[in-house]
Design a protein around this motif. Structure first.
Motif, PDB file in Angstrom:
ATOM      1  N   ILE A 250       0.839  -1.190   0.000  1.00  0.00           N
ATOM      2  CA  ILE A 250       0.000   0.000   0.000  1.00  0.00           C
ATOM      3  C   ILE A 250       0.876   1.243   0.000  1.00  0.00           C
ATOM      4  CG2 ILE A 250      -0.162   0.083   2.524  1.00  0.00           C
ATOM      5  CD1 ILE A 250      -3.052   1.093   2.149  1.00  0.00           C
ATOM      6  N   GLN A 251       0.445   2.266  -0.732  1.00  0.00           N
ATOM      7  CA  GLN A 251       1.103   3.562  -0.680  1.00  0.00           C
ATOM      8  C   GLN A 251       0.227   4.514   0.103  1.00  0.00           C
ATOM      9  OE1 GLN A 251       2.100   5.554  -4.387  1.00  0.00           O
ATOM     10  NE2 GLN A 251       3.732   6.681  -3.359  1.00  0.00           N
ATOM     11  N   ARG A 252       0.797   5.058   1.167  1.00  0.00           N
ATOM     12  CA  ARG A 252       0.014   5.943   2.031  1.00  0.00           C
ATOM     13  C   ARG A 252      -0.030   7.359   1.456  1.00  0.00           C
ATOM     14  NH1 ARG A 252       3.636   3.877   6.810  1.00  0.00           N
ATOM     15  NH2 ARG A 252       4.992   3.838   4.973  1.00  0.00           N
ATOM     16  N   ILE A 253      -0.802   8.222   2.101  1.00  0.00           N
ATOM     17  CA  ILE A 253      -1.097   9.534   1.536  1.00  0.00           C
ATOM     18  C   ILE A 253       0.144  10.400   1.415  1.00  0.00           C
ATOM     19  CG2 ILE A 253      -2.422  11.660   1.865  1.00  0.00           C
ATOM     20  CD1 ILE A 253      -4.443   9.962   3.446  1.00  0.00           C
ATOM     21  N   ALA A 261       0.514  -4.263   3.900  1.00  0.00           N
ATOM     22  CA  ALA A 261      -0.711  -4.140   4.684  1.00  0.00           C
ATOM     23  C   ALA A 261      -1.396  -5.500   4.695  1.00  0.00           C
ATOM     24  CB  ALA A 261      -1.637  -3.091   4.080  1.00  0.00           C
ATOM     25  N   THR A 262      -2.065  -5.786   5.791  1.00  0.00           N
ATOM     26  CA  THR A 262      -2.863  -7.004   5.880  1.00  0.00           C
ATOM     27  C   THR A 262      -4.297  -6.669   5.508  1.00  0.00           C
ATOM     28  OG1 THR A 262      -1.458  -7.906   7.632  1.00  0.00           O
ATOM     29  CG2 THR A 262      -3.650  -8.861   7.375  1.00  0.00           C
ATOM     30  N   VAL A 263      -4.745  -7.210   4.390  1.00  0.00           N
ATOM     31  CA  VAL A 263      -6.076  -6.910   3.871  1.00  0.00           C
ATOM     32  C   VAL A 263      -7.027  -8.006   4.352  1.00  0.00           C
ATOM     33  CG1 VAL A 263      -7.470  -6.458   1.822  1.00  0.00           C
ATOM     34  CG2 VAL A 263      -5.047  -5.807   1.866  1.00  0.00           C
ATOM     35  N   SER A 264      -8.020  -7.625   5.136  1.00  0.00           N
ATOM     36  CA  SER A 264      -8.934  -8.606   5.714  1.00  0.00           C
ATOM     37  C   SER A 264     -10.194  -8.801   4.888  1.00  0.00           C
ATOM     38  CB  SER A 264      -9.323  -8.184   7.132  1.00  0.00           C
ATOM     39  OG  SER A 264      -9.948  -6.903   7.103  1.00  0.00           O
ATOM     40  N   SER A 265     -10.528  -7.808   4.041  1.00  0.00           N
ATOM     41  CA  SER A 265     -11.775  -7.891   3.285  1.00  0.00           C
ATOM     42  C   SER A 265     -11.668  -7.074   2.014  1.00  0.00           C
ATOM     43  CB  SER A 265     -12.950  -7.368   4.146  1.00  0.00           C
ATOM     44  OG  SER A 265     -14.152  -7.315   3.400  1.00  0.00           O
ATOM     45  N   TYR A 276     -10.658  -3.359   3.235  1.00  0.00           N
ATOM     46  CA  TYR A 276     -10.386  -3.116   4.643  1.00  0.00           C
ATOM     47  C   TYR A 276      -9.032  -3.720   4.985  1.00  0.00           C
ATOM     48  CZ  TYR A 276     -15.304  -1.816   5.144  1.00  0.00           C
ATOM     49  OH  TYR A 276     -16.518  -1.204   5.013  1.00  0.00           O
ATOM     50  N   TYR A 277      -8.216  -2.970   5.742  1.00  0.00           N
ATOM     51  CA  TYR A 277      -6.845  -3.441   5.972  1.00  0.00           C
ATOM     52  C   TYR A 277      -6.270  -2.811   7.232  1.00  0.00           C
ATOM     53  CZ  TYR A 277      -5.879   1.128   3.909  1.00  0.00           C
ATOM     54  OH  TYR A 277      -5.878   2.472   3.639  1.00  0.00           O
ATOM     55  N   THR A 278      -5.179  -3.399   7.699  1.00  0.00           N
ATOM     56  CA  THR A 278      -4.390  -2.822   8.784  1.00  0.00           C
ATOM     57  C   THR A 278      -2.949  -2.704   8.322  1.00  0.00           C
ATOM     58  OG1 THR A 278      -3.993  -5.020   9.748  1.00  0.00           O
ATOM     59  CG2 THR A 278      -5.857  -3.753  10.614  1.00  0.00           C
TER      60      THR A 278
END
Length: 358
Positions: A250-253, A261-265, A276-278
């Motif tokens: 993931i690239q943040r702002i 990132a861990t993508v859960s959904s 959705y991720y953490t």
């Protein structure tokens, strides 16, 4: 620090304006070069005869929406996509004049959390507004809540954007804009634009932004144009694409480097995708996106989706947050037509064979 929406607003606005201009050029080329069969004549009339008001009266606002989304995708809409629009579009056709400017809300549709409103603007004779990329100040509470009585709607990530569309009347004093309104439902929320309640599109002050940084705002006319909208009921819901969490870059702002990132959904919706991720607790906790998404159909057609908003939605593990990134598609997504999606350049997520719509 500016929010994701504030940072991205001008970038997405200018991308939409550029795409609109490029597609307009392609439409003109096709008109000149394509043999005019009987079907082509009908299409030609749709894009060339009269003003936006004439189109709405003679061919119907549904045809206007079909034309807009054909141009935004540059691929034919399937029969099911056309039916989606025909079922979802609410015809309005109400005009209000203020200080010499007439604003007409032609129609609107929604998939529940993404809504589109097609608006025509007519300036006084001799005032050129076509091609400026006009917009308004829009009342957020009025369009989101309207007459809905619940105290907590349990939504986040509100975004309102103005996408210029061609009105095809060759008049400098008229312009059309597609207002895109989106939000994200939080856990447990049943929020929908199409819940039967009246909502109010309150438009204030016609303006546009400059072409170059710092994109200075110019107000063309002060005024208020207020409309009541009741969206048509739609077949809503999401399809979950993941059976287990996955890791993605993931690239943040505001941080230039990519992190895992861990993508859960990953949920597929009628007009978009939501992830959705953490982010690991030892990394900077800031939302971002995974790059553009391609929704690939079984027949090979592609619907593109672009990141619209990213926000924190709830507290996650100690030291981390749960974030979501919301993508908006360029055309309706028909679940049974989807084969897989491609996130960024190489992450392929197949459509589940036995999926359910939640």
């Amino acid at each position: 620090m500016k929010s994701y929406n504030e940072i991205a607003h001008n970038v997405f606005r200018r991308r939409d304006e550029y795409e609109c201009k490029q597609r307009h050029k392609e439409v003109i080329y096709r008109r000149v070069s394509t043999a005019m069969s009987a079907i082509a004549i009908v299409v030609m009339l749709l894009f060339t005869v009269g003003t936006g008001y004439v189109l709405a009266a003679s061919l119907g606002i549904i045809d206007d929406f079909l034309g807009i989304f054909r141009n935004r995708t540059d691929v034919p809409l399937s029969t099911n996509q056309q039916q989606f629009l025909e079922d979802a579009v609410a015809e309005i056709g109400e005009s209000i004049s203020c200080n010499g400017y007439t604003v007409t809300v032609q129609g609107a549709f929604t998939d529940g959390t993404v809504a589109y409103v097609l608006v025509d603007v007519e300036a006084p004779e001799g005032v050129a507004i076509d091609g400026l990329g006009i917009g308004f100040d829009t009342g957020a509470k009025e369009i989101i809540r309207g007459d809905h009585p619940e105290k907590l709607l349990n939504i986040t990530g509100l975004s309102i954007a103005y996408i210029p569309v061609d009105d095809n009347d060759n008049k400098d004093s008229t312009a059309s804009v597609l207002i895109q309104i989106s939000c994200v439902r939080l856990n447990g929320s049943t929020y929908s634009f199409a819940d039967g309640y009246s909502r109010y599109l309150e438009l204030k002050d016609v303006h546009f932004y400059g072409d170059e940084y710092p994109y200075a705002r110019t107000t063309i006319s002060e005024g208020n144009w207020n409309f009541e909208i009741v969206f048509n009921e739609v077949q809503e819901g999401e399809v979950e694409l993941l059976t287990a969490p996955i890791r993605m870059q993931i690239q943040r702002i505001t941080v230039s480097d990519y992190v895992d990132a861990t993508v859960s959904s990953i949920q597929l919706k009628g007009m978009g995708v939501i992830c959705y991720y953490t982010i690991d607790s030892d990394d900077i906790q800031e939302p971002g996106d995974f790059g553009d998404i391609q929704i690939v159909m079984k027949d090979g057609r592609i619907v593109n989706a672009y990141p619209k908003s990213a926000t924190s939605v709830e507290n996650g593990a100690p030291g981390a947050n749960t974030f979501c990134c919301y993508y908006i598609a360029q055309a309706p997504i028909i679940f049974e037509e989807v084969d897989h999606i491609v996130i960024g350049e190489d992450v392929v997520i197949p459509m589940p064979q036995d999926y359910s719509v939640e």
